[in-house]
Design an enzyme around this catalytic site. Structure first.
Site, PDB file in Angstrom:
ATOM      1  N   LYS A   1       0.944  -1.244   0.225  1.00  0.00           N
ATOM      2  CA  LYS A   1       0.108   0.002  -0.126  1.00  0.00           C
ATOM      3  C   LYS A   1       0.890   1.398   0.075  1.00  0.00           C
ATOM      4  O   LYS A   1       0.609   2.017  -0.529  1.00  0.00           O
ATOM      5  CB  LYS A   1      -0.908   0.049   1.178  1.00  0.00           C
ATOM      6  CG  LYS A   1      -2.085  -1.037   1.067  1.00  0.00           C
ATOM      7  CD  LYS A   1      -3.273  -0.770   2.007  1.00  0.00           C
ATOM      8  CE  LYS A   1      -4.454  -1.625   1.462  1.00  0.00           C
ATOM      9  NZ  LYS A   1      -5.534  -1.631   2.179  1.00  0.00           N
TER      10      LYS A   1
ATOM     11  N   LYS B   1      -6.842  -9.980  -7.178  1.00  0.00           N
ATOM     12  CA  LYS B   1      -8.030 -10.122  -6.254  1.00  0.00           C
ATOM     13  C   LYS B   1      -8.998  -8.944  -6.321  1.00  0.00           C
ATOM     14  O   LYS B   1      -8.714  -7.880  -6.625  1.00  0.00           O
ATOM     15  CB  LYS B   1      -7.596  -9.817  -4.537  1.00  0.00           C
ATOM     16  CG  LYS B   1      -8.461  -9.813  -3.727  1.00  0.00           C
ATOM     17  CD  LYS B   1      -7.831  -9.572  -2.330  1.00  0.00           C
ATOM     18  CE  LYS B   1      -8.242  -8.403  -1.747  1.00  0.00           C
ATOM     19  NZ  LYS B   1      -8.140  -8.257  -0.302  1.00  0.00           N
TER      20      LYS B   1
ATOM     21  N   LYS C   1     -12.275  -3.225  -3.509  1.00  0.00           N
ATOM     22  CA  LYS C   1     -12.998  -1.990  -3.246  1.00  0.00           C
ATOM     23  C   LYS C   1     -12.045  -0.906  -3.890  1.00  0.00           C
ATOM     24  O   LYS C   1     -12.611   0.286  -4.639  1.00  0.00           O
ATOM     25  CB  LYS C   1     -13.079  -1.588  -1.856  1.00  0.00           C
ATOM     26  CG  LYS C   1     -14.147  -2.319  -1.064  1.00  0.00           C
ATOM     27  CD  LYS C   1     -14.426  -1.845   0.087  1.00  0.00           C
ATOM     28  CE  LYS C   1     -14.401  -3.016   1.359  1.00  0.00           C
ATOM     29  NZ  LYS C   1     -13.181  -2.792   1.925  1.00  0.00           N
TER      30      LYS C   1
HETATM   31  N1  AQP Z   1     -11.667 -10.690  -3.462  1.00  0.00           N
HETATM   32  C1  AQP Z   1     -11.911 -11.046  -2.213  1.00  0.00           C
HETATM   33  N2  AQP Z   1     -12.236 -12.359  -2.147  1.00  0.00           N
HETATM   34  C2  AQP Z   1     -12.266 -12.934  -0.893  1.00  0.00           C
HETATM   35  N3  AQP Z   1     -12.324 -12.451   0.041  1.00  0.00           N
HETATM   36  C3  AQP Z   1     -12.229 -10.964   0.114  1.00  0.00           C
HETATM   37  N4  AQP Z   1     -12.147  -9.907   1.142  1.00  0.00           N
HETATM   38  C4  AQP Z   1     -11.814  -8.701   0.580  1.00  0.00           C
HETATM   39  N5  AQP Z   1     -11.673  -8.771  -0.826  1.00  0.00           N
HETATM   40  C5  AQP Z   1     -11.994 -10.274  -1.216  1.00  0.00           C
HETATM   41  C6  AQP Z   1     -12.298 -10.328   2.657  1.00  0.00           C
HETATM   42  O1  AQP Z   1     -13.147  -9.170   2.978  1.00  0.00           O
HETATM   43  C7  AQP Z   1     -12.744  -8.950   4.510  1.00  0.00           C
HETATM   44  C8  AQP Z   1     -12.733  -7.510   4.691  1.00  0.00           C
HETATM   45  O2  AQP Z   1     -11.685  -6.881   3.738  1.00  0.00           O
HETATM   46  P1  AQP Z   1     -11.362  -5.599   3.971  1.00  0.00           P
HETATM   47  O3  AQP Z   1     -12.185  -4.677   3.255  1.00  0.00           O
HETATM   48  O4  AQP Z   1     -11.298  -5.071   5.103  1.00  0.00           O
HETATM   49  O5  AQP Z   1     -10.016  -5.493   3.500  1.00  0.00           O
HETATM   50  P2  AQP Z   1      -9.358  -5.754   1.871  1.00  0.00           P
HETATM   51  O6  AQP Z   1      -9.160  -7.373   2.073  1.00  0.00           O
HETATM   52  O7  AQP Z   1      -8.191  -4.797   1.965  1.00  0.00           O
HETATM   53  O8  AQP Z   1     -10.546  -5.424   0.751  1.00  0.00           O
HETATM   54  P3  AQP Z   1     -10.629  -4.710  -0.360  1.00  0.00           P
HETATM   55  O9  AQP Z   1     -11.918  -4.801  -1.030  1.00  0.00           O
HETATM   56  O10 AQP Z   1      -9.293  -5.292  -1.192  1.00  0.00           O
HETATM   57  O11 AQP Z   1     -10.514  -3.274   0.149  1.00  0.00           O
HETATM   58  P4  AQP Z   1      -9.503  -2.344  -0.148  1.00  0.00           P
HETATM   59  O12 AQP Z   1      -9.542  -2.122  -1.683  1.00  0.00           O
HETATM   60  O13 AQP Z   1     -10.051  -1.069   0.607  1.00  0.00           O
HETATM   61  O14 AQP Z   1      -8.058  -2.535   0.505  1.00  0.00           O
HETATM   62  C9  AQP Z   1     -11.456  -9.657   4.746  1.00  0.00           C
HETATM   63  O15 AQP Z   1     -11.952 -10.991   5.502  1.00  0.00           O
HETATM   64  C10 AQP Z   1     -11.020 -10.007   3.258  1.00  0.00           C
HETATM   65  O16 AQP Z   1     -10.042 -11.300   3.401  1.00  0.00           O
END
Ligand code: AQP
Length: 338
Positions: A113, A201, A204
């Site tokens: 990040k 992956k 968001k």
């Molecule tokens: N693509 C994914 N497949 C399976 N699980 C996922 N999670 C996120 N993306 C996927 C799971 O969702 C939970 C919460 O995630 P988070 O929003 O706290 O953080 P993250 O993993 O960083 O999710 P994003 O969507 O990728 O957010 P940004 O873009 O803001 O960093 C976790 O249990 C995660 O494993």
């Protein structure tokens, strides 16, 4: 027998997508039956990267509403907003003072990040794993559901608790200051990949909206995104072919949302071309999201019920958090708090 306690959360960094649901929230729904569950919206984590205050505030409420719309039952689980419990920030500070800086500099998520932030990396981004440790340790969590990407952070939380607090400051002896949490590896947990790149992956923060299906996307948009999703030149859908990550990803989504499972969906789709498969996937996705969207709409229209749920979750969380904080204060010699 006493039920094991589980804590988890999602950052309100944007609109929740299929990955958040299939990889996390859907599993929480099952866990509620067998475990004591605390689910928070981790808004303090969301401000470790640049953000818009008005959007964050709306996303925070919207994320909580989606937990409930996806099946988290407020009568069974405690649902709360992280920033409403001051003990998260307080414990984070206490843990900061015992955590070696080089433990944080090793964190893969920080390195990834930080690259995106250029010269603008905040201390908060480096400290993200310590705040996460505070979240987990505050609730005496026995188990924390973690995906691959969060394993390193959970390991850090365990090391801070064991090596830096319990073994140094355990002055009561009858019980450790902090409970050491274990990872909960969910066998059924699906990793959902981007619609535009099957090796990345679904996320968001991906600038390309077309890379993800939002849980609140309207049916036409879902259909459109699936229609435009990356494909390959082969006929027939299949799992686990390393040369066909898009086929594996879309078939995985189909097998879960249709309820058919791996074997039956393989049988159904192994000779199907993309032109026939995509509308099928579009239909099951729209149908699966329809009840979630309807429940979400109800909750967000009349927000009184949602606020009441969050208030109740806050008071459950506060009680447990304060007890832990008191133990840490006492262990560290901050004794004026009685
Ligand atoms: N693509 C994914 N497949 C399976 N699980 C996922 N999670 C996120 N993306 C996927 C799971 O969702 C939970 C919460 O995630 P988070 O929003 O706290 O953080 P993250 O993993 O960083 O999710 P994003 O969507 O990728 O957010 P940004 O873009 O803001 O960093 C976790 O249990 C995660 O494993």
């Amino acid at each position: 027998m006493e039920r094991k306690r589980v804590l988890s959360g999602v950052q309100p960094t944007g609109a929740l997508h299929l990955g958040n649901w299939l990889g996390a929230i859907r599993n929480w729904v099952d866990l509620q039956i067998s475990h004591e569950t605390f689910f928070c919206v981790v808004d303090l984590h969301a401000i470790t990267v640049p953000h818009d205050p008005a959007v964050l505030s709306e996303n925070t409420l919207s994320t909580a509403a989606l937990y409930i719309a996806c099946g988290i039952d407020p009568k069974v689980s405690s649902i709360f907003i992280q920033s409403q419990i001051a003990a998260h920030s307080e414990l984070c500070w206490l843990l900061n003072c015992v955590t070696p800086l080089n433990w944080l500099e090793r964190m893969i998520q920080f390195k990834e990040k930080a690259v995106k932030q250029g010269d603008n990396v905040s201390v908060g981004l480096l400290d993200y794993p310590v705040l996460m440790a505070a979240d987990i340790l505050l609730y005496d969590s026995d188990l924390v559901p973690v995906g691959e990407d969060q394993k390193q952070h959970l390991e850090l939380a365990r090391d801070i608790a064991q090596q830096r607090i319990n073994s140094r400051y355990n002055n009561t002896k009858d019980r450790p200051v902090l409970k050491i949490p274990k990872p909960l590896i969910i066998k059924e947990g699906a990793k959902v990949m981007s619609l535009t790149d099957g090796r990345k992956k679904m996320s968001k923060s991906d600038p390309n909206e077309g890379s993800r299906i939002g849980l609140l996307d309207p049916p036409e948009l879902i259909t459109k995104k699936i229609k435009r999703a990356k494909t390959d030149q082969y006929i027939g859908l299949e799992f686990d072919n390393p040369d066909r990550p898009e086929a594996d990803n879309l078939l995985t989504i189909y097998s879960i949302l249709s309820g058919l499972g791996k074997e039956e969906s393989t049988n159904q789709c192994k000779e199907m071309g993309w032109g026939k498969f995509k509308p099928l996937l579009g239909d099951v996705t729209v149908s699966a999201l329809e009840p979630i969207q309807a429940k979400y709409k109800d909750l967000m229209q009349e927000r009184t019920e949602l606020r009441k749920i969050l208030q109740a979750g806050k008071s459950d969380a506060e009680e447990v958090a304060q007890a832990t904080l008191k133990r840490v204060h006492s262990a560290l010699g901050l004794t004026c708090r009685e």
